[in-house]
Design a protein around this motif. Structure first.
Motif, PDB file in Angstrom:
ATOM      1  N   PRO A 120      -3.712   8.094   0.360  1.00 29.70           N
ATOM      2  CA  PRO A 120      -3.217   8.638   1.633  1.00 29.70           C
ATOM      3  C   PRO A 120      -1.722   8.452   1.846  1.00 29.70           C
ATOM      4  O   PRO A 120      -1.109   7.497   1.369  1.00 29.70           O
ATOM      5  CB  PRO A 120      -4.020   7.846   2.677  1.00 29.70           C
ATOM      6  CG  PRO A 120      -5.235   7.370   1.954  1.00 29.70           C
ATOM      7  CD  PRO A 120      -4.785   7.104   0.554  1.00 29.70           C
ATOM      8  N   ARG A 121      -1.150   9.395   2.619  1.00 26.78           N
ATOM      9  CA  ARG A 121       0.277   9.326   2.943  1.00 26.78           C
ATOM     10  C   ARG A 121       0.528   8.372   4.119  1.00 26.78           C
ATOM     11  O   ARG A 121       1.521   7.656   4.130  1.00 26.78           O
ATOM     12  CB  ARG A 121       0.808  10.730   3.252  1.00 26.78           C
ATOM     13  CG  ARG A 121       0.909  11.585   1.989  1.00 26.78           C
ATOM     14  CD  ARG A 121       1.412  12.982   2.300  1.00 26.78           C
ATOM     15  NE  ARG A 121       2.768  13.000   2.807  1.00 26.78           N
ATOM     16  CZ  ARG A 121       3.867  12.978   2.046  1.00 26.78           C
ATOM     17  NH1 ARG A 121       3.755  12.934   0.732  1.00 26.78           N
ATOM     18  NH2 ARG A 121       5.069  13.009   2.580  1.00 26.78           N
ATOM     19  N   ASN A 122      -0.340   8.362   5.106  1.00 23.81           N
ATOM     20  CA  ASN A 122      -0.240   7.386   6.205  1.00 23.81           C
ATOM     21  C   ASN A 122       1.163   7.315   6.814  1.00 23.81           C
ATOM     22  O   ASN A 122       1.818   6.285   6.807  1.00 23.81           O
ATOM     23  CB  ASN A 122      -0.671   5.986   5.728  1.00 23.81           C
ATOM     24  CG  ASN A 122      -2.140   5.905   5.375  1.00 23.81           C
ATOM     25  OD1 ASN A 122      -2.952   6.662   5.911  1.00 23.81           O
ATOM     26  ND2 ASN A 122      -2.494   5.015   4.461  1.00 23.81           N
ATOM     27  N   ASN A 123       1.629   8.457   7.318  1.00 19.51           N
ATOM     28  CA  ASN A 123       2.953   8.524   7.957  1.00 19.51           C
ATOM     29  C   ASN A 123       4.068   8.206   6.963  1.00 19.51           C
ATOM     30  O   ASN A 123       5.071   7.564   7.300  1.00 19.51           O
ATOM     31  CB  ASN A 123       3.011   7.580   9.161  1.00 19.51           C
ATOM     32  CG  ASN A 123       4.154   7.915  10.114  1.00 19.51           C
ATOM     33  OD1 ASN A 123       4.603   9.064  10.211  1.00 19.51           O
ATOM     34  ND2 ASN A 123       4.626   6.923  10.827  1.00 19.51           N
ATOM     35  N   PHE A 124       3.909   8.683   5.754  1.00 21.09           N
ATOM     36  CA  PHE A 124       4.829   8.378   4.661  1.00 21.09           C
ATOM     37  C   PHE A 124       6.267   8.764   4.984  1.00 21.09           C
ATOM     38  O   PHE A 124       7.207   8.014   4.680  1.00 21.09           O
ATOM     39  CB  PHE A 124       4.363   9.107   3.400  1.00 21.09           C
ATOM     40  CG  PHE A 124       5.250   8.902   2.201  1.00 21.09           C
ATOM     41  CD1 PHE A 124       5.208   7.714   1.489  1.00 21.09           C
ATOM     42  CD2 PHE A 124       6.124   9.901   1.784  1.00 21.09           C
ATOM     43  CE1 PHE A 124       6.016   7.521   0.365  1.00 21.09           C
ATOM     44  CE2 PHE A 124       6.935   9.718   0.675  1.00 21.09           C
ATOM     45  CZ  PHE A 124       6.876   8.526  -0.038  1.00 21.09           C
TER      46      PHE A 124
ATOM     47  N   SER B  91       0.819  -1.214   0.000  1.00 29.13           N
ATOM     48  CA  SER B  91       0.000   0.000   0.000  1.00 29.13           C
ATOM     49  C   SER B  91       0.853   1.264   0.000  1.00 29.13           C
ATOM     50  O   SER B  91       0.474   2.289  -0.578  1.00 29.13           O
ATOM     51  CB  SER B  91      -0.944   0.005   1.206  1.00 29.13           C
ATOM     52  OG  SER B  91      -0.221  -0.011   2.424  1.00 29.13           O
ATOM     53  N   LEU B  92       2.018   1.207   0.634  1.00 30.01           N
ATOM     54  CA  LEU B  92       2.916   2.362   0.652  1.00 30.01           C
ATOM     55  C   LEU B  92       3.334   2.729  -0.769  1.00 30.01           C
ATOM     56  O   LEU B  92       3.220   3.895  -1.185  1.00 30.01           O
ATOM     57  CB  LEU B  92       4.152   2.057   1.503  1.00 30.01           C
ATOM     58  CG  LEU B  92       5.177   3.184   1.621  1.00 30.01           C
ATOM     59  CD1 LEU B  92       4.677   4.271   2.561  1.00 30.01           C
ATOM     60  CD2 LEU B  92       6.518   2.642   2.124  1.00 30.01           C
TER      61      LEU B  92
ATOM     62  N   LYS C 242       7.904   6.113   6.987  1.00 25.86           N
ATOM     63  CA  LYS C 242       7.871   4.755   6.426  1.00 25.86           C
ATOM     64  C   LYS C 242       8.726   4.598   5.178  1.00 25.86           C
ATOM     65  O   LYS C 242       9.222   3.500   4.897  1.00 25.86           O
ATOM     66  CB  LYS C 242       6.423   4.360   6.097  1.00 25.86           C
ATOM     67  CG  LYS C 242       5.546   4.148   7.322  1.00 25.86           C
ATOM     68  CD  LYS C 242       4.130   3.770   6.909  1.00 25.86           C
ATOM     69  CE  LYS C 242       3.249   3.511   8.109  1.00 25.86           C
ATOM     70  NZ  LYS C 242       1.851   3.172   7.696  1.00 25.86           N
TER      71      LYS C 242
ATOM     72  N   ASN D   5       0.161   3.852  -3.082  1.00 24.60           N
ATOM     73  CA  ASN D   5      -0.275   5.234  -2.885  1.00 24.60           C
ATOM     74  C   ASN D   5       0.778   6.228  -3.354  1.00 24.60           C
ATOM     75  O   ASN D   5       0.465   7.228  -4.010  1.00 24.60           O
ATOM     76  CB  ASN D   5      -0.619   5.472  -1.418  1.00 24.60           C
ATOM     77  CG  ASN D   5      -1.894   4.769  -1.006  1.00 24.60           C
ATOM     78  OD1 ASN D   5      -2.761   4.469  -1.832  1.00 24.60           O
ATOM     79  ND2 ASN D   5      -2.037   4.490   0.278  1.00 24.60           N
TER      80      ASN D   5
ATOM     81  N   SER E 254      -6.278  12.550  -0.226  1.00 26.98           N
ATOM     82  CA  SER E 254      -7.497  11.864   0.212  1.00 26.98           C
ATOM     83  C   SER E 254      -7.720  10.592  -0.590  1.00 26.98           C
ATOM     84  O   SER E 254      -8.222   9.588  -0.068  1.00 26.98           O
ATOM     85  CB  SER E 254      -8.710  12.790   0.055  1.00 26.98           C
ATOM     86  OG  SER E 254      -8.615  13.889   0.936  1.00 26.98           O
TER      87      SER E 254
END
Length: 212
Positions: free
Chosen positions: A157-161, A29-30, A164, A33, A154
């Motif tokens: 998402p970056r999700n703490n990119f 997913s990283l 990570k 995205n 949105s």
């Protein structure tokens, strides 16, 4: 119907979908995205600067640009950028894409971390470079409005990119840190890889086999 995000259409040709399926299968997913944000941010900067580009080739370049970090495509001795570029070129050749287009995608991927050169190449190469720079380091951050950034993030998402992506980079080339010589990924090894000793260019010159 093709997905439209921030007024940019994500290509949905058979070739584009096939490339996306490879990223789904071998990435995570990283990378999914991030790769889509790279495409969108690159395309947005292309539109802003009225640059003509091939959206399908730009999208495929974005999808493959970090696949060289994955186990499926990582070689024992090449830069991860080259591994991803080779994978993309093979994919395009297998699908009958003209050699000129396959070579263009190869350059876009292989040069996406090459500061000072990629931005002067063909539009697809330059836009992948700028899309990566925008998403990873926030280069030219204000060139895209906050509302548009929000729309892109949105959707992907970056999700703490920030925290990570550096370990993800290292995971892709920790078995071959010597391939980071002369490029910015040596900084990742220096920060995260214990006992890493970067190759020094001056030492290469002074310790060369030449007798002078």
């Amino acid at each position: 119907m093709a997905q439209r995000i921030a007024n940019i259409i994500i290509p949905d040709s058979k070739l584009a979908i096939g490339a996306a399926e490879l990223l789904r299968e071998h990435g995570d997913s990283l990378l999914w995205n991030h790769s889509h944000r790279v495409f969108l941010f690159g395309a947005l900067q292309g539109e802003r600067n009225k640059i003509k580009y091939d959206a399908e080739l730009l999208y495929i370049s974005a999808l493959f640009h970090d696949l060289g970090l994955t186990k499926q495509y990582s070689s024992p001795d090449k830069r991860f950028e080259v591994d991803g570029a080779n994978a993309a070129r093979d994919y395009l050749r297998q699908n009958g894409v003209p050699e000129a287009s396959a070579s263009l995608v190869w350059d876009a991927i292989a040069l996406h971390t090459t500061i000072g050169i990629a931005q002067y190449k063909e539009p697809e190469v330059a836009l992948i470079y700028s899309g990566v720079g925008y998403d990873v380091m926030g280069e030219n951050f204000e060139s895209i409005t906050e509302d548009v950034r929000h729309t892109v993030v949105s959707s992907f998402p970056r999700n703490n990119f920030k925290n990570k992506i550096l370990p993800a980079f290292l995971e892709g080339f920790k078995h071959k840190p010597e391939t980071t010589f002369g490029n910015i990924k040596a900084d990742v090894c220096a920060r995260l890889l214990p006992d890493f000793k970067p190759t020094n260019f001056c030492d290469c010159v002074l310790h060369s086999p030449w007798k002078d």
